[in-house]
Design a protein around this motif. Structure first.
Motif, PDB file in Angstrom:
ATOM      1  N   ALA A  96       0.821  -1.212   0.000  1.00  0.00           N
ATOM      2  CA  ALA A  96       0.000   0.000   0.000  1.00  0.00           C
ATOM      3  C   ALA A  96       0.858   1.266   0.000  1.00  0.00           C
ATOM      4  N   TYR A  97       2.034   1.193   0.650  1.00  0.00           N
ATOM      5  CA  TYR A  97       2.846   2.413   0.798  1.00  0.00           C
ATOM      6  C   TYR A  97       4.290   2.256   0.335  1.00  0.00           C
ATOM      7  N   HIS A  98       4.719   1.044   0.061  1.00  0.00           N
ATOM      8  CA  HIS A  98       6.101   0.773  -0.364  1.00  0.00           C
ATOM      9  C   HIS A  98       7.118   1.364   0.614  1.00  0.00           C
ATOM     10  N   GLU A  99       6.799   1.202   1.911  1.00  0.00           N
ATOM     11  CA  GLU A  99       7.716   1.543   2.993  1.00  0.00           C
ATOM     12  C   GLU A  99       7.997   0.264   3.781  1.00  0.00           C
ATOM     13  N   THR A 100       9.096   0.235   4.510  1.00  0.00           N
ATOM     14  CA  THR A 100       9.485  -0.954   5.257  1.00  0.00           C
ATOM     15  C   THR A 100       8.478  -1.280   6.364  1.00  0.00           C
ATOM     16  N   VAL A 101       8.115  -2.546   6.465  1.00  0.00           N
ATOM     17  CA  VAL A 101       7.202  -3.022   7.503  1.00  0.00           C
ATOM     18  C   VAL A 101       7.964  -4.018   8.378  1.00  0.00           C
ATOM     19  N   ASN A 102       7.947  -3.773   9.684  1.00  0.00           N
ATOM     20  CA  ASN A 102       8.573  -4.688  10.636  1.00  0.00           C
ATOM     21  C   ASN A 102       7.544  -5.192  11.630  1.00  0.00           C
ATOM     22  N   VAL A 103       7.657  -6.446  12.016  1.00  0.00           N
ATOM     23  CA  VAL A 103       6.889  -6.998  13.134  1.00  0.00           C
ATOM     24  C   VAL A 103       7.908  -7.391  14.195  1.00  0.00           C
ATOM     25  N   ALA A 104       7.684  -6.943  15.437  1.00  0.00           N
ATOM     26  CA  ALA A 104       8.668  -7.156  16.496  1.00  0.00           C
ATOM     27  C   ALA A 104       8.001  -7.664  17.766  1.00  0.00           C
ATOM     28  N   LEU A 129      17.913   4.774   3.674  1.00  0.00           N
ATOM     29  CA  LEU A 129      18.456   5.120   4.975  1.00  0.00           C
ATOM     30  C   LEU A 129      19.411   4.044   5.469  1.00  0.00           C
ATOM     31  N   THR A 130      20.235   4.404   6.460  1.00  0.00           N
ATOM     32  CA  THR A 130      21.270   3.484   6.916  1.00  0.00           C
ATOM     33  C   THR A 130      20.730   2.441   7.891  1.00  0.00           C
ATOM     34  N   VAL A 131      19.698   2.782   8.666  1.00  0.00           N
ATOM     35  CA  VAL A 131      19.139   1.836   9.630  1.00  0.00           C
ATOM     36  C   VAL A 131      18.200   0.878   8.914  1.00  0.00           C
ATOM     37  N   ASN A 132      18.619  -0.368   8.758  1.00  0.00           N
ATOM     38  CA  ASN A 132      17.805  -1.385   8.103  1.00  0.00           C
ATOM     39  C   ASN A 132      18.121  -2.722   8.762  1.00  0.00           C
ATOM     40  N   LEU A 133      17.607  -2.894   9.969  1.00  0.00           N
ATOM     41  CA  LEU A 133      17.943  -4.065  10.771  1.00  0.00           C
ATOM     42  C   LEU A 133      17.324  -5.326  10.185  1.00  0.00           C
ATOM     43  N   PRO A 134      18.050  -6.430  10.168  1.00  0.00           N
ATOM     44  CA  PRO A 134      17.521  -7.691   9.634  1.00  0.00           C
ATOM     45  C   PRO A 134      16.643  -8.407  10.652  1.00  0.00           C
ATOM     46  N   VAL A 135      15.947  -9.441  10.200  1.00  0.00           N
ATOM     47  CA  VAL A 135      15.172 -10.281  11.100  1.00  0.00           C
ATOM     48  C   VAL A 135      16.113 -10.893  12.133  1.00  0.00           C
ATOM     49  N   GLY A 136      15.707 -10.838  13.393  1.00  0.00           N
ATOM     50  CA  GLY A 136      16.528 -11.348  14.485  1.00  0.00           C
ATOM     51  C   GLY A 136      17.300 -10.269  15.209  1.00  0.00           C
ATOM     52  N   SER A 225       7.848   2.131   8.343  1.00  0.00           N
ATOM     53  CA  SER A 225       8.988   3.040   8.449  1.00  0.00           C
ATOM     54  C   SER A 225       9.418   3.544   7.086  1.00  0.00           C
ATOM     55  N   GLY A 226       9.782   4.831   7.029  1.00  0.00           N
ATOM     56  CA  GLY A 226      10.268   5.401   5.787  1.00  0.00           C
ATOM     57  C   GLY A 226      10.862   6.771   6.005  1.00  0.00           C
ATOM     58  N   PRO A 227      11.372   7.369   4.948  1.00  0.00           N
ATOM     59  CA  PRO A 227      11.934   8.715   5.055  1.00  0.00           C
ATOM     60  C   PRO A 227      10.900   9.698   5.596  1.00  0.00           C
ATOM     61  N   THR A 228      11.322  10.550   6.504  1.00  0.00           N
ATOM     62  CA  THR A 228      10.418  11.511   7.127  1.00  0.00           C
ATOM     63  C   THR A 228       9.694  12.353   6.087  1.00  0.00           C
ATOM     64  N   SER A 229      10.382  12.707   5.030  1.00  0.00           N
ATOM     65  CA  SER A 229       9.771  13.546   3.991  1.00  0.00           C
ATOM     66  C   SER A 229       8.550  12.885   3.371  1.00  0.00           C
ATOM     67  N   ARG A 230       8.550  11.544   3.265  1.00  0.00           N
ATOM     68  CA  ARG A 230       7.394  10.840   2.715  1.00  0.00           C
ATOM     69  C   ARG A 230       6.363  10.524   3.786  1.00  0.00           C
ATOM     70  N   MET A 231       6.841  10.082   4.948  1.00  0.00           N
ATOM     71  CA  MET A 231       5.925   9.663   6.007  1.00  0.00           C
ATOM     72  C   MET A 231       5.069  10.825   6.514  1.00  0.00           C
ATOM     73  N   LEU A 232       5.599  12.026   6.485  1.00  0.00           N
ATOM     74  CA  LEU A 232       4.865  13.191   6.990  1.00  0.00           C
ATOM     75  C   LEU A 232       4.422  14.122   5.865  1.00  0.00           C
ATOM     76  N   SER A 233       4.218  13.551   4.690  1.00  0.00           N
ATOM     77  CA  SER A 233       3.926  14.374   3.519  1.00  0.00           C
ATOM     78  C   SER A 233       2.473  14.828   3.407  1.00  0.00           C
ATOM     79  N   GLY A 234       1.618  14.442   4.332  1.00  0.00           N
ATOM     80  CA  GLY A 234       0.231  14.893   4.280  1.00  0.00           C
ATOM     81  C   GLY A 234      -0.785  13.802   4.518  1.00  0.00           C
ATOM     82  N   ASP A 235      -0.361  12.531   4.383  1.00  0.00           N
ATOM     83  CA  ASP A 235      -1.306  11.432   4.590  1.00  0.00           C
ATOM     84  C   ASP A 235      -0.969  10.632   5.847  1.00  0.00           C
TER      85      ASP A 235
END
Length: 254
Positions: A96-104, A129-136, A225-235
Protein backbone atom coordinates in the motif's frame (compact mmCIF):
# COMPACT_ATOMS: atom_id res chain seq x y z
CA UNK A 1 4.36 -44.95 31.38
CA UNK A 2 7.77 -44.38 29.81
CA UNK A 3 10.77 -44.12 32.13
CA UNK A 4 11.72 -40.49 32.87
CA UNK A 5 14.82 -38.74 34.19
CA UNK A 6 13.84 -36.96 37.38
CA UNK A 7 16.30 -34.05 37.07
CA UNK A 8 15.23 -33.32 33.50
CA UNK A 9 11.59 -33.57 34.45
CA UNK A 10 12.19 -31.12 37.31
CA UNK A 11 13.86 -28.62 35.00
CA UNK A 12 10.92 -28.77 32.61
CA UNK A 13 8.52 -28.30 35.51
CA UNK A 14 10.40 -25.14 36.51
CA UNK A 15 10.18 -23.73 32.98
CA UNK A 16 6.47 -24.51 32.78
CA UNK A 17 5.93 -22.94 36.20
CA UNK A 18 7.72 -19.70 35.22
CA UNK A 19 5.82 -19.47 31.94
CA UNK A 20 2.52 -19.80 33.81
CA UNK A 21 3.58 -17.30 36.48
CA UNK A 22 4.32 -14.74 33.72
CA UNK A 23 6.59 -12.78 36.06
CA UNK A 24 9.87 -12.97 37.94
CA UNK A 25 9.59 -15.35 40.90
CA UNK A 26 11.71 -16.09 43.97
CA UNK A 27 13.23 -19.46 44.79
CA UNK A 28 11.24 -19.55 48.02
CA UNK A 29 7.91 -19.12 46.25
CA UNK A 30 8.77 -21.66 43.57
CA UNK A 31 9.81 -24.23 46.18
CA UNK A 32 6.63 -23.63 48.15
CA UNK A 33 4.30 -23.75 45.15
CA UNK A 34 5.98 -26.81 43.67
CA UNK A 35 6.45 -28.67 46.95
CA UNK A 36 10.18 -29.06 46.44
CA UNK A 37 13.21 -28.27 48.63
CA UNK A 38 14.72 -24.82 48.03
CA UNK A 39 18.12 -26.44 47.46
CA UNK A 40 16.66 -28.53 44.63
CA UNK A 41 15.08 -25.49 42.98
CA UNK A 42 18.34 -23.56 43.41
CA UNK A 43 20.41 -26.25 41.68
CA UNK A 44 17.87 -26.59 38.88
CA UNK A 45 17.79 -22.84 38.28
CA UNK A 46 21.58 -22.60 38.36
CA UNK A 47 21.80 -25.23 35.62
CA UNK A 48 19.11 -23.58 33.51
CA UNK A 49 20.69 -20.14 33.98
CA UNK A 50 24.09 -21.42 32.85
CA UNK A 51 22.46 -22.52 29.59
CA UNK A 52 20.45 -19.33 29.14
CA UNK A 53 17.05 -20.91 29.71
CA UNK A 54 16.31 -18.74 32.75
CA UNK A 55 17.73 -15.43 33.92
CA UNK A 56 18.18 -13.97 37.38
CA UNK A 57 17.36 -10.35 38.16
CA UNK A 58 20.38 -9.20 40.21
CA UNK A 59 18.31 -6.50 41.91
CA UNK A 60 15.58 -8.82 43.20
CA UNK A 61 17.23 -12.29 43.12
CA UNK A 62 14.14 -13.49 41.27
CA UNK A 63 14.06 -15.64 38.14
CA UNK A 64 12.19 -15.71 34.85
CA UNK A 65 12.55 -17.27 31.41
CA UNK A 66 15.76 -16.60 29.51
CA UNK A 67 16.68 -15.57 25.98
CA UNK A 68 17.66 -19.09 24.88
CA UNK A 69 13.98 -20.00 24.83
CA UNK A 70 13.38 -17.30 22.22
CA UNK A 71 15.83 -19.00 19.86
CA UNK A 72 14.13 -22.35 20.39
CA UNK A 73 10.71 -20.76 19.97
CA UNK A 74 11.79 -19.15 16.72
CA UNK A 75 12.86 -22.55 15.37
CA UNK A 76 9.47 -24.01 16.24
CA UNK A 77 7.70 -20.96 14.84
CA UNK A 78 9.53 -21.24 11.54
CA UNK A 79 8.76 -24.96 11.36
CA UNK A 80 5.08 -24.42 12.01
CA UNK A 81 4.88 -21.52 9.57
CA UNK A 82 3.50 -18.97 12.04
CA UNK A 83 5.40 -16.23 10.22
CA UNK A 84 3.42 -17.08 7.13
CA UNK A 85 0.22 -16.32 9.04
CA UNK A 86 1.43 -12.77 9.66
CA UNK A 87 3.25 -12.19 6.39
CA UNK A 88 0.23 -11.66 4.07
CA UNK A 89 -1.01 -8.75 6.19
CA UNK A 90 2.46 -7.26 6.51
CA UNK A 91 2.92 -7.59 2.76
CA UNK A 92 -0.41 -5.88 2.17
CA UNK A 93 0.75 -2.91 4.23
CA UNK A 94 4.05 -2.76 2.36
CA UNK A 95 2.33 -2.83 -1.03
CA UNK A 96 0.00 0.00 0.00
CA UNK A 97 2.85 2.41 0.80
CA UNK A 98 6.10 0.77 -0.36
CA UNK A 99 7.72 1.54 2.99
CA UNK A 100 9.48 -0.95 5.26
CA UNK A 101 7.20 -3.02 7.50
CA UNK A 102 8.57 -4.69 10.64
CA UNK A 103 6.89 -7.00 13.13
CA UNK A 104 8.67 -7.16 16.50
CA UNK A 105 8.34 -8.82 19.88
CA UNK A 106 9.59 -7.84 23.33
CA UNK A 107 12.75 -9.20 24.89
CA UNK A 108 14.69 -8.29 28.03
CA UNK A 109 18.44 -8.75 27.72
CA UNK A 110 21.03 -9.79 30.31
CA UNK A 111 21.35 -6.17 31.46
CA UNK A 112 17.59 -6.06 32.08
CA UNK A 113 17.07 -3.59 29.21
CA UNK A 114 13.89 -3.99 27.18
CA UNK A 115 14.56 -4.58 23.49
CA UNK A 116 12.40 -4.86 20.41
CA UNK A 117 13.34 -7.94 18.35
CA UNK A 118 12.42 -8.07 14.66
CA UNK A 119 10.72 -11.35 13.76
CA UNK A 120 9.36 -10.44 10.32
CA UNK A 121 10.22 -7.83 7.70
CA UNK A 122 8.68 -6.73 4.40
CA UNK A 123 10.61 -4.29 2.22
CA UNK A 124 11.68 -3.47 -1.29
CA UNK A 125 15.14 -3.86 -2.72
CA UNK A 126 16.09 -0.18 -2.44
CA UNK A 127 16.68 1.40 0.97
CA UNK A 128 17.62 5.08 1.27
CA UNK A 129 18.46 5.12 4.97
CA UNK A 130 21.27 3.48 6.92
CA UNK A 131 19.14 1.84 9.63
CA UNK A 132 17.81 -1.39 8.10
CA UNK A 133 17.94 -4.07 10.77
CA UNK A 134 17.52 -7.69 9.63
CA UNK A 135 15.17 -10.28 11.10
CA UNK A 136 16.53 -11.35 14.49
CA UNK A 137 18.15 -7.99 15.22
CA UNK A 138 17.10 -5.98 18.26
CA UNK A 139 17.17 -2.38 19.44
CA UNK A 140 16.32 -0.68 22.71
CA UNK A 141 12.57 -0.11 22.97
CA UNK A 142 12.59 3.55 23.96
CA UNK A 143 13.94 4.62 20.57
CA UNK A 144 11.44 2.96 18.20
CA UNK A 145 7.71 3.16 17.57
CA UNK A 146 7.26 -0.60 17.82
CA UNK A 147 9.32 -0.75 20.99
CA UNK A 148 7.22 1.97 22.60
CA UNK A 149 4.08 -0.03 21.80
CA UNK A 150 5.59 -3.13 23.40
CA UNK A 151 6.40 -1.16 26.55
CA UNK A 152 3.07 0.66 26.67
CA UNK A 153 0.97 -2.48 26.25
CA UNK A 154 3.34 -5.16 27.57
CA UNK A 155 2.76 -7.53 30.46
CA UNK A 156 4.54 -6.89 33.77
CA UNK A 157 6.68 -4.05 32.42
CA UNK A 158 9.05 -2.65 35.05
CA UNK A 159 9.83 0.91 33.98
CA UNK A 160 12.00 1.45 37.05
CA UNK A 161 14.86 -0.01 35.01
CA UNK A 162 14.99 3.32 33.18
CA UNK A 163 15.53 5.16 36.45
CA UNK A 164 18.60 3.06 37.24
CA UNK A 165 20.48 3.40 33.97
CA UNK A 166 20.80 6.03 31.23
CA UNK A 167 18.73 5.70 28.06
CA UNK A 168 20.96 5.52 25.00
CA UNK A 169 20.63 8.53 22.69
CA UNK A 170 20.74 7.43 19.05
CA UNK A 171 20.05 11.01 17.86
CA UNK A 172 19.33 14.34 19.53
CA UNK A 173 15.61 13.46 19.24
CA UNK A 174 15.82 10.22 21.25
CA UNK A 175 14.01 10.07 24.60
CA UNK A 176 16.68 10.04 27.31
CA UNK A 177 14.81 10.39 30.62
CA UNK A 178 12.50 8.00 32.48
CA UNK A 179 10.02 10.82 33.12
CA UNK A 180 9.79 11.66 29.43
CA UNK A 181 9.44 7.98 28.53
CA UNK A 182 6.59 7.45 31.01
CA UNK A 183 4.73 10.44 29.55
CA UNK A 184 5.31 9.15 26.02
CA UNK A 185 4.00 5.68 26.87
CA UNK A 186 0.89 7.14 28.48
CA UNK A 187 0.20 9.01 25.24
CA UNK A 188 0.76 5.79 23.26
CA UNK A 189 -1.82 4.03 25.41
CA UNK A 190 -4.33 6.86 24.89
CA UNK A 191 -4.01 7.02 21.11
CA UNK A 192 -3.30 3.36 20.39
CA UNK A 193 -0.16 3.94 18.34
CA UNK A 194 3.39 5.28 18.69
CA UNK A 195 5.63 7.49 16.58
CA UNK A 196 9.38 7.61 16.14
CA UNK A 197 10.35 10.89 14.49
CA UNK A 198 14.10 10.91 13.85
CA UNK A 199 14.71 9.15 17.18
CA UNK A 200 16.61 6.18 15.76
CA UNK A 201 18.04 7.93 12.72
CA UNK A 202 17.72 11.45 11.37
CA UNK A 203 15.38 11.43 8.41
CA UNK A 204 13.57 8.24 9.47
CA UNK A 205 9.99 8.28 10.75
CA UNK A 206 8.06 5.21 11.94
CA UNK A 207 4.47 4.47 12.93
CA UNK A 208 4.01 1.59 15.37
CA UNK A 209 0.83 -0.18 16.51
CA UNK A 210 0.51 -3.02 19.04
CA UNK A 211 -0.87 -6.40 17.98
CA UNK A 212 -3.05 -7.12 20.98
CA UNK A 213 -4.11 -10.31 22.72
CA UNK A 214 -7.68 -10.67 23.92
CA UNK A 215 -6.67 -9.29 27.33
CA UNK A 216 -5.39 -6.06 25.77
CA UNK A 217 -1.68 -6.79 26.17
CA UNK A 218 0.78 -6.74 23.29
CA UNK A 219 1.62 -10.00 21.57
CA UNK A 220 3.85 -8.06 19.17
CA UNK A 221 4.00 -4.72 17.37
CA UNK A 222 3.91 -3.80 13.69
CA UNK A 223 5.54 -0.68 12.27
CA UNK A 224 5.68 1.22 8.99
CA UNK A 225 8.99 3.04 8.45
CA UNK A 226 10.27 5.40 5.79
CA UNK A 227 11.93 8.71 5.06
CA UNK A 228 10.42 11.51 7.13
CA UNK A 229 9.77 13.55 3.99
CA UNK A 230 7.39 10.84 2.71
CA UNK A 231 5.93 9.66 6.01
CA UNK A 232 4.86 13.19 6.99
CA UNK A 233 3.93 14.37 3.52
CA UNK A 234 0.23 14.89 4.28
CA UNK A 235 -1.31 11.43 4.59
CA UNK A 236 0.02 10.62 8.08
CA UNK A 237 -3.44 10.06 9.56
CA UNK A 238 -4.29 7.69 6.72
CA UNK A 239 -1.08 5.74 7.31
CA UNK A 240 -1.75 5.50 11.04
CA UNK A 241 -5.22 4.11 10.40
CA UNK A 242 -3.83 1.65 7.85
CA UNK A 243 -1.28 0.28 10.34
CA UNK A 244 -4.00 0.02 13.02
CA UNK A 245 -6.24 -1.87 10.62
CA UNK A 246 -3.48 -4.35 9.73
CA UNK A 247 -2.65 -4.85 13.43
CA UNK A 248 -6.28 -5.74 14.15
CA UNK A 249 -6.32 -8.09 11.17
CA UNK A 250 -3.27 -9.93 12.47
CA UNK A 251 -4.57 -10.06 16.03
CA UNK A 252 -7.77 -11.72 14.85
CA UNK A 253 -5.73 -14.73 13.67
CA UNK A 254 -4.29 -15.53 17.09
Amino acid sequence: MAETIQSVDRALEVLIYLEAADQETSITKMASDMGVYKSTIYRTLATLEARGFVRKNPDTDRYWLGNRLFSLGKSVENHLGIQEVVRPSARKLYEAYHETVNVAILERDHDEVYRSVIVLKEEGGHQMLTVNLPVGASVECHSTSGGKCLLAFGRNIDLSVYEKRPLHAYTDRTITSATELRAELEQVRRQGYAMDRDEMEHGLTCIGVPILREDGTALAAISLSGPTSRMLSGDLDERVEAVKRIAREIAARF
